[in-house]
Motif scaffolding. Structure first.
Motif, mmCIF file in Angstrom:
data_model
loop_
_atom_site.group_PDB
_atom_site.id
_atom_site.type_symbol
_atom_site.label_atom_id
_atom_site.label_comp_id
_atom_site.label_asym_id
_atom_site.label_seq_id
_atom_site.Cartn_x
_atom_site.Cartn_y
_atom_site.Cartn_z
ATOM 1 N N ILE A 17 0.917 -1.139 0.028
ATOM 2 C CA ILE A 17 0.074 -0.027 0.089
ATOM 3 C C ILE A 17 0.768 1.283 -0.224
ATOM 4 C CG2 ILE A 17 -1.664 1.368 1.294
ATOM 5 C CD1 ILE A 17 -2.508 -1.286 2.598
ATOM 6 N N ALA A 18 1.915 1.252 0.858
ATOM 7 C CA ALA A 18 2.765 2.430 1.135
ATOM 8 C C ALA A 18 3.499 2.926 -0.356
ATOM 9 C CB ALA A 18 3.796 2.264 2.080
ATOM 10 N N TYR A 61 -9.080 -7.397 -1.303
ATOM 11 C CA TYR A 61 -9.559 -6.045 -1.205
ATOM 12 C C TYR A 61 -8.673 -4.938 -1.044
ATOM 13 C CZ TYR A 61 -12.486 -2.082 0.115
ATOM 14 O OH TYR A 61 -12.936 -0.829 0.168
ATOM 15 N N GLU A 62 -7.318 -5.372 -0.540
ATOM 16 C CA GLU A 62 -6.129 -4.284 -0.471
ATOM 17 C C GLU A 62 -5.969 -3.869 -1.865
ATOM 18 O OE1 GLU A 62 -4.781 -2.529 1.889
ATOM 19 O OE2 GLU A 62 -6.634 -3.311 2.843
ATOM 20 N N ILE A 66 -6.338 -0.111 -3.537
ATOM 21 C CA ILE A 66 -5.155 0.671 -3.830
ATOM 22 C C ILE A 66 -5.522 1.252 -5.205
ATOM 23 C CG2 ILE A 66 -2.959 0.418 -4.565
ATOM 24 C CD1 ILE A 66 -2.561 -1.760 -2.221
ATOM 25 N N ARG A 67 -6.121 0.326 -5.950
ATOM 26 C CA ARG A 67 -6.206 0.541 -7.436
ATOM 27 C C ARG A 67 -7.218 1.753 -7.479
ATOM 28 N NH1 ARG A 67 -6.554 -4.294 -9.240
ATOM 29 N NH2 ARG A 67 -8.682 -4.630 -9.047
ATOM 30 N N PHE A 68 -8.471 1.663 -6.615
ATOM 31 C CA PHE A 68 -9.585 2.788 -6.515
ATOM 32 C C PHE A 68 -8.893 3.879 -6.385
ATOM 33 C CE2 PHE A 68 -12.493 4.939 -4.092
ATOM 34 C CZ PHE A 68 -13.722 5.089 -4.843
ATOM 35 N N ASN A 69 -8.035 3.986 -5.103
ATOM 36 C CA ASN A 69 -7.498 5.107 -4.772
ATOM 37 C C ASN A 69 -6.504 5.837 -5.827
ATOM 38 O OD1 ASN A 69 -6.894 7.029 -2.166
ATOM 39 N ND2 ASN A 69 -4.726 6.366 -2.788
ATOM 40 N N ASN A 70 -5.618 5.163 -6.236
ATOM 41 C CA ASN A 70 -4.868 5.698 -7.430
ATOM 42 C C ASN A 70 -5.519 6.049 -8.562
ATOM 43 O OD1 ASN A 70 -2.663 5.182 -5.625
ATOM 44 N ND2 ASN A 70 -2.075 3.365 -6.444
ATOM 45 N N ALA A 120 -12.607 12.012 4.083
ATOM 46 C CA ALA A 120 -13.742 12.146 4.937
ATOM 47 C C ALA A 120 -15.011 11.816 4.022
ATOM 48 C CB ALA A 120 -14.007 13.219 5.757
ATOM 49 N N GLY A 121 -15.591 10.768 4.347
ATOM 50 C CA GLY A 121 -17.098 10.472 3.615
ATOM 51 C C GLY A 121 -16.711 9.902 2.062
ATOM 52 N N VAL A 122 -15.456 9.625 1.640
ATOM 53 C CA VAL A 122 -15.221 9.107 0.420
ATOM 54 C C VAL A 122 -15.890 7.528 0.225
ATOM 55 C CG1 VAL A 122 -13.395 8.143 -0.977
ATOM 56 C CG2 VAL A 122 -13.077 10.421 -0.128
ATOM 57 N N GLN A 123 -16.341 7.453 -0.702
ATOM 58 C CA GLN A 123 -16.992 5.953 -0.658
ATOM 59 C C GLN A 123 -16.107 5.143 -1.856
ATOM 60 O OE1 GLN A 123 -20.409 4.871 -0.086
ATOM 61 N NE2 GLN A 123 -19.336 3.126 -0.577
ATOM 62 N N PHE A 124 -15.292 4.310 -1.064
ATOM 63 C CA PHE A 124 -14.490 2.949 -1.522
ATOM 64 C C PHE A 124 -15.476 1.754 -2.003
ATOM 65 C CE2 PHE A 124 -11.186 5.475 0.447
ATOM 66 C CZ PHE A 124 -9.962 5.014 -0.038
#
Length: 139
Positions: A17-18, A61-62, A66-70, A120-124
């Motif tokens: 992740i890091a 899920y990790e 990670i893919r979603f965040n990026n 805050a409130g982000v939908q993963f």
């Protein structure tokens, strides 16, 4: 030995992740900046993250999160990276639907607070369990 291997798996997942986070450097924080104070609540949240393993669904899920965040470039909201030269690690608490309901950072400073507000409130995507702890290291 099996338990030790699984603990290493959770640590490796956090390291992955890091290593995957992007960190645009648009400005230069002051070179003589004082390191931010540690947040004592952070260790407990990391322990909760590690307790989610071993679990194949959590491990998968990790990768998804990670893919979603990026892809969404969530760490670029609010120009948080420019607020300090020191990295911030944040542990997000996700509800059963994947919405961020809380967060804890490893340090206390303006950059950490900025990231807390940005997430805050982000939908993963929906996590495999709830509450789900999701750490991100942000440079």
């Amino acid at each position: 030995m099996h338990k030790a291997m699984m603990k290493l798996g959770a640590i490796a997942a956090f390291a992955l992740i890091a290593g995957c986070q992007t960190a645009p450097q648009q400005g230069q924080p002051q070179q003589d900046e004082t390191p931010p104070p540690a947040n004592p609540a952070f260790a407990g949240e990391m322990n909760k993250f590690n307790a989610q393993f071993p679990n194949d669904k959590a491990t998968r899920y990790e990768d998804v999160s990670i893919r979603f965040n990026n892809e969404k470039k969530l760490d670029e909201k609010g120009n948080c990276h420019d607020k300090s030269k020191y990295p911030v690690t944040i542990v997000l608490t996700l509800d059963a639907e994947g919405r961020v309901t809380d967060s804890v950072t490893d340090v206390s400073n303006a950059k950490a607070e900025c990231f807390r507000k940005a997430y805050a409130g982000v939908q993963f995507p929906k996590p495999p369990m709830a509450p789900y702890r999701k750490p991100l290291q942000l440079r």
